[in-house]
Design a protein around this motif. Structure first.
Motif, PDB file in Angstrom:
ATOM      1  N   UNK A  57       0.833  -1.203   0.000  1.00 56.50           N
ATOM      2  CA  UNK A  57       0.000   0.000   0.000  1.00 56.50           C
ATOM      3  C   UNK A  57       0.865   1.248   0.000  1.00 56.50           C
ATOM      4  N   UNK A  58       0.620   2.137  -0.924  1.00 54.52           N
ATOM      5  CA  UNK A  58       1.305   3.430  -0.946  1.00 54.52           C
ATOM      6  C   UNK A  58       0.755   4.294   0.190  1.00 54.52           C
ATOM      7  N   UNK A  59       1.647   4.797   1.056  1.00 56.77           N
ATOM      8  CA  UNK A  59       1.205   5.609   2.199  1.00 56.77           C
ATOM      9  C   UNK A  59       1.803   7.006   2.175  1.00 56.77           C
ATOM     10  N   UNK A  60       2.474   7.369   1.121  1.00 55.40           N
ATOM     11  CA  UNK A  60       3.077   8.686   0.990  1.00 55.40           C
ATOM     12  C   UNK A  60       4.080   8.665  -0.137  1.00 55.40           C
ATOM     13  N   UNK A  61       4.637   9.824  -0.469  1.00 51.03           N
ATOM     14  CA  UNK A  61       5.628   9.880  -1.541  1.00 51.03           C
ATOM     15  C   UNK A  61       6.846   9.050  -1.143  1.00 51.03           C
ATOM     16  N   UNK A  62       7.212   8.099  -1.991  1.00 51.71           N
ATOM     17  CA  UNK A  62       8.342   7.205  -1.747  1.00 51.71           C
ATOM     18  C   UNK A  62       8.212   6.457  -0.428  1.00 51.71           C
ATOM     19  N   UNK A  63       6.977   6.087  -0.088  1.00 49.04           N
ATOM     20  CA  UNK A  63       6.738   5.328   1.141  1.00 49.04           C
ATOM     21  C   UNK A  63       5.658   4.286   0.874  1.00 49.04           C
ATOM     22  N   UNK A  64       5.998   3.013   1.064  1.00 47.96           N
ATOM     23  CA  UNK A  64       5.082   1.918   0.776  1.00 47.96           C
ATOM     24  C   UNK A  64       5.058   0.959   1.961  1.00 47.96           C
ATOM     25  N   UNK A  65       3.856   0.617   2.428  1.00 45.29           N
ATOM     26  CA  UNK A  65       3.693  -0.302   3.548  1.00 45.29           C
ATOM     27  C   UNK A  65       3.464  -1.723   3.033  1.00 45.29           C
ATOM     28  N   UNK A  66       4.079  -2.692   3.737  1.00 45.68           N
ATOM     29  CA  UNK A  66       3.900  -4.116   3.426  1.00 45.68           C
ATOM     30  C   UNK A  66       3.308  -4.785   4.658  1.00 45.68           C
ATOM     31  N   UNK A  67       2.220  -5.506   4.458  1.00 44.19           N
ATOM     32  CA  UNK A  67       1.552  -6.184   5.561  1.00 44.19           C
ATOM     33  C   UNK A  67       0.997  -7.511   5.061  1.00 44.19           C
ATOM     34  N   UNK A  68       0.380  -8.260   5.976  1.00 43.41           N
ATOM     35  CA  UNK A  68      -0.252  -9.527   5.602  1.00 43.41           C
ATOM     36  C   UNK A  68       0.639 -10.743   5.687  1.00 43.41           C
ATOM     37  N   UNK A  69       1.891 -10.580   6.134  1.00 39.59           N
ATOM     38  CA  UNK A  69       2.824 -11.704   6.242  1.00 39.59           C
ATOM     39  C   UNK A  69       2.606 -12.417   7.583  1.00 39.59           C
ATOM     40  N   UNK A  70       2.577 -13.725   7.562  1.00 43.98           N
ATOM     41  CA  UNK A  70       2.474 -14.508   8.786  1.00 43.98           C
ATOM     42  C   UNK A  70       3.635 -15.494   8.871  1.00 43.98           C
ATOM     43  N   UNK A  71       3.875 -16.018  10.084  1.00 43.89           N
ATOM     44  CA  UNK A  71       5.029 -16.879  10.270  1.00 43.89           C
ATOM     45  C   UNK A  71       4.720 -18.153  11.022  1.00 43.89           C
ATOM     46  N   UNK A  72       5.612 -19.111  10.872  1.00 43.41           N
ATOM     47  CA  UNK A  72       5.554 -20.388  11.575  1.00 43.41           C
ATOM     48  C   UNK A  72       6.991 -20.769  11.966  1.00 43.41           C
ATOM     49  N   UNK A  73       7.167 -21.787  12.818  1.00 39.05           N
ATOM     50  CA  UNK A  73       8.522 -22.208  13.201  1.00 39.05           C
ATOM     51  C   UNK A  73       9.362 -22.585  11.980  1.00 39.05           C
ATOM     52  N   UNK A  74      10.662 -22.407  12.079  1.00 36.41           N
ATOM     53  CA  UNK A  74      11.552 -22.690  10.944  1.00 36.41           C
ATOM     54  C   UNK A  74      11.697 -24.185  10.708  1.00 36.41           C
ATOM     55  N   UNK A  75      12.205 -24.563   9.534  1.00 33.90           N
ATOM     56  CA  UNK A  75      12.489 -25.990   9.283  1.00 33.90           C
ATOM     57  C   UNK A  75      13.736 -26.416  10.051  1.00 33.90           C
ATOM     58  N   UNK A  76      13.932 -27.713  10.227  1.00 32.49           N
ATOM     59  CA  UNK A  76      15.103 -28.195  10.987  1.00 32.49           C
ATOM     60  C   UNK A  76      16.414 -28.073  10.222  1.00 32.49           C
ATOM     61  N   UNK A  77      16.353 -27.739   8.947  1.00 30.75           N
ATOM     62  CA  UNK A  77      17.571 -27.589   8.146  1.00 30.75           C
ATOM     63  C   UNK A  77      17.690 -26.165   7.637  1.00 30.75           C
ATOM     64  N   UNK A  78      18.904 -25.792   7.326  1.00 30.92           N
ATOM     65  CA  UNK A  78      19.152 -24.527   6.656  1.00 30.92           C
ATOM     66  C   UNK A  78      19.896 -24.812   5.353  1.00 30.92           C
TER      67      UNK A  78
END
Length: 623
Positions: free
Chosen positions: A306-327
């Motif tokens: 979402x654009x919230x101002x000149x040269x300013x953009x908001x990012x939302x809606x991301x959710x998380x869960x525990x990481x995998x056992x490997x990297x």
């Protein structure tokens, strides 16, 4: 917990970014952290060979130059700095910075992260690992056929490992910040880890605050790649004044306590930040709807920009869960030798000319008994001659004869076979003046793998100074409190999509007139995310760009051994694809001219497709 967002400014996306960007980020406005990503998979491996031969310091020079120029400002403004420019020798760079701090009598605490280097665990030879060989990164997906070239080393008696590095998370960095470190030098931490650590520390998150960690992971993803969020590598640049993109500024992430963020930049710097530049960067180098990290899995399905101002953009809606056992672990080994011949043909009868050249060279190789000693021989035709050309250059294409062998001798003998054609070549044949690429060159091959997080020995060392009794101490970062196996990534065509016929009559349109995109590489795989510039086209676009249609549009670039995944991000009107296997070994081991997949998106946007007339009328003001 802090009451305001943390301001994290990135100053580098690769070792070649100008070192003075660090000072600009420190002086052009107020920031709390400066982060920098200096490592690509390839430069770490190249540095490793030179470092172990005593010809390289083991760290990236631009990271050192940036700190050296900025250290007084950083100390005065109490900005904390986290960089992965330590590369193979973070301890060495950290000590150099600590010596500089002491020399200038600054109250700045320096630390470094260790634990990513796996050479001592794996040993010097990849072939000798046998059953202990780490699994290939894509082996967990039963539908994916790992490219034969990625596993060819298993048939060799000896495969010297050049470098082996695990992608570390943010845990050790957070421990260092909590212990008072002001500058932390890292080696191969994940690109976003410095940004995650800054927000984690600032907001006093727990390591189980997965939604917040996932949000900061995407904030890091958006700003770690130099000026990509501010107009660099932006497919929509053609719609604006070119002056805007000559020197785009570097991005800043303002990360709130809930993990959402606003991406911006310092006032007066070049480039721009719009919903489109952020959507493009969001889609860069994804592996579908789940973004993996050592500390968290980020689920991207519901992302909103979402654009919230000149040269300013908001990012939302991301959710998380525990990481995998490997990297992820990047292993590079000596892959043998490569060479390429660049041969030109002009104008009339080009197709026949290249057919004749290939037949002549293959005949000579057979007669000389060389073909069996070549592990790879490809004739890649680049370009199509212009009809009724306006100049000779517009009429010229070239053939890239790309060759690999375990030893240099077969490539030298191939050159002799080519020279034997002498004046028996096709009409109008000519070569490029630079013949250096025709000589055998050693190359490093890439094996992306999985490594158990519990087997990592990750920690942070704080270097003592006169202000703390010269006490140097190391803190173990431990491991994530819980793991969760990676479920099968989503892969689907549009659900409840309207029939294409329901959208009415169509006209041919270049896809790039209505779609922006970004593509990149993940080892053997290429990703491409495409989104419509106008939301009125979304329902048609998601119905139109099915997996079958995507393969059809790829034409000769599709092969049956590849695997295709497709997901949608409706909040940004995007369809995203991963083509597994198309880049072969990946990085320096890929035979494709576009070995990192960066040009693929704009190639795809050049396709001509049938678009409903009614929809074009509705959005014509944006075309």
């Amino acid at each position: 917990m802090a009451s305001r967002p943390v301001r994290v400014a990135n100053c580098s996306g690769y070792k070649n970014d100008p070192y003075w960007q660090m000072l600009r980020q420190a002086t052009l406005g107020d920031v709390d952290f400066i982060t920098g990503d200096y490592l690509a998979e390839m430069n770490l491996a190249e540095d490793a060979e030179a470092y172990r031969a005593g010809k390289h310091d083991g760290w990236e020079e631009t990271a050192w130059e940036g700190i050296k120029e900025s250290i007084n400002v950083i100390a005065a403004k109490k900005i904390k700095v986290v960089l992965n420019g330590g590369c193979l020798n973070p301890a060495g760079l950290a000590q150099k910075v600590a010596d500089l701090v002491s020399e200038r009598d600054l109250k700045v605490k320096v630390a470094y992260v260790s634990g990513d280097d796996l050479m001592s665990k794996l040993g010097p030879d990849l072939a000798s690992l046998g059953d202990k060989l780490p699994r290939h990164l894509d082996s967990v997906n039963p539908n994916v056929q790992v490219p034969n070239s990625s596993l060819a080393f298993q048939a060799l008696p000896s495969v010297p490992i050049v470098s082996a590095n695990a992608y570390l998370g943010a845990r050790a960095i957070v421990e260092g910040l909590r212990a008072g470190a002001d500058i932390i030098i890292c080696g191969r931490v994940s690109d976003a880890s410095p940004v995650i650590a800054a927000a984690w520390y600032w907001h006093s998150w727990k390591d189980t605050d997965y939604n917040q960690l996932a949000g900061s992971l995407i904030a890091g993803h958006l700003i770690e790649c130099s000026a990509y969020s501010t107009g660099g590598n932006f497919s929509g640049f053609t719609e604006y004044d070119l002056e805007t993109f000559i020197e785009p500024g570097f991005p800043i992430a303002e990360i709130d306590a809930d993990g959402t963020c606003v991406i911006g930049k310092h006032l007066g710097t070049g480039g721009m930040i719009t919903e489109d530049t952020i959507r493009c960067q969001f889609l860069y180098e994804l592996q579908g709807n789940i973004y993996l990290h050592s500390d968290v899995k980020a689920y991207l399905n519901n992302v909103v920009v979402t654009l919230v101002g000149k040269d300013r953009v908001r990012i939302s809606g991301i959710t998380g869960r525990p990481p995998p056992p490997t990297t992820k672990a990047a292993i590079f080994y000596r892959g043998g030798y490569q060479s390429q011949l660049l041969l030109n043909a002009t104008g009339y009868g080009t197709d026949k000319k290249w057919q004749l050249l290939e037949a002549q060279l293959r005949r000579n190789l057979q007669n000389a008994g060389i073909e069996k000693d070549l592990s790879l021989l490809e004739f890649q035709i680049v370009g199509v001659p212009e009809a009724n050309p306006k100049s000779q250059l517009r009429s010229t294409t070239y053939c890239r004869v790309f060759v690999e062998a375990a030893e240099p001798e077969p490539l030298v003998r191939l050159l002799r076979c080519f020279s034997d054609i002498a004046l028996r070549h096709f009409s109008g044949f000519h070569c490029s003046l630079d013949s250096r690429t025709a000589l055998p060159n050693p190359f490093l091959a890439y094996y992306p793998s999985l490594y158990s997080q519990d087997d990592l020995e990750e920690g942070v060392t704080l270097i003592g100074s006169k202000y703390d009794g010269n006490e140097t101490k190391t803190i173990s970062s431990g491991h994530p409190p819980s793991y969760e196996d990676l479920e099968r990534r989503e892969n689907y065509d549009a659900v409840n999509a309207a029939p294409l016929s329901s959208f009415g009559p169509t006209v041919p349109v270049r896809l790039g007139d209505i779609v922006l995109a970004r593509s990149g590489d993940k080892g053997s795989n290429l990703n491409c995310g495409l989104f419509v510039k106008d939301s009125k086209l979304w329902e048609w676009f998601r119905a139109f760009l099915s997996r079958a249609h995507f393969k059809e549009l790829l034409g000769d670039d599709w092969a049956h051994e590849y695997w295709l995944e497709r997901v949608e991000f409706p909040g940004i009107h995007a369809v995203h694809f991963v083509i597994y296997g198309i880049l072969g070994r990946g990085v320096s081991g890929s035979t494709r001219l576009d070995s990192l997949g960066k040009g693929f998106a704009d190639y795809f946007r050049d396709k001509v497709v049938e678009v409903p007339v009614a929809l074009l009328g509705a959005v014509k003001g944006n075309l």
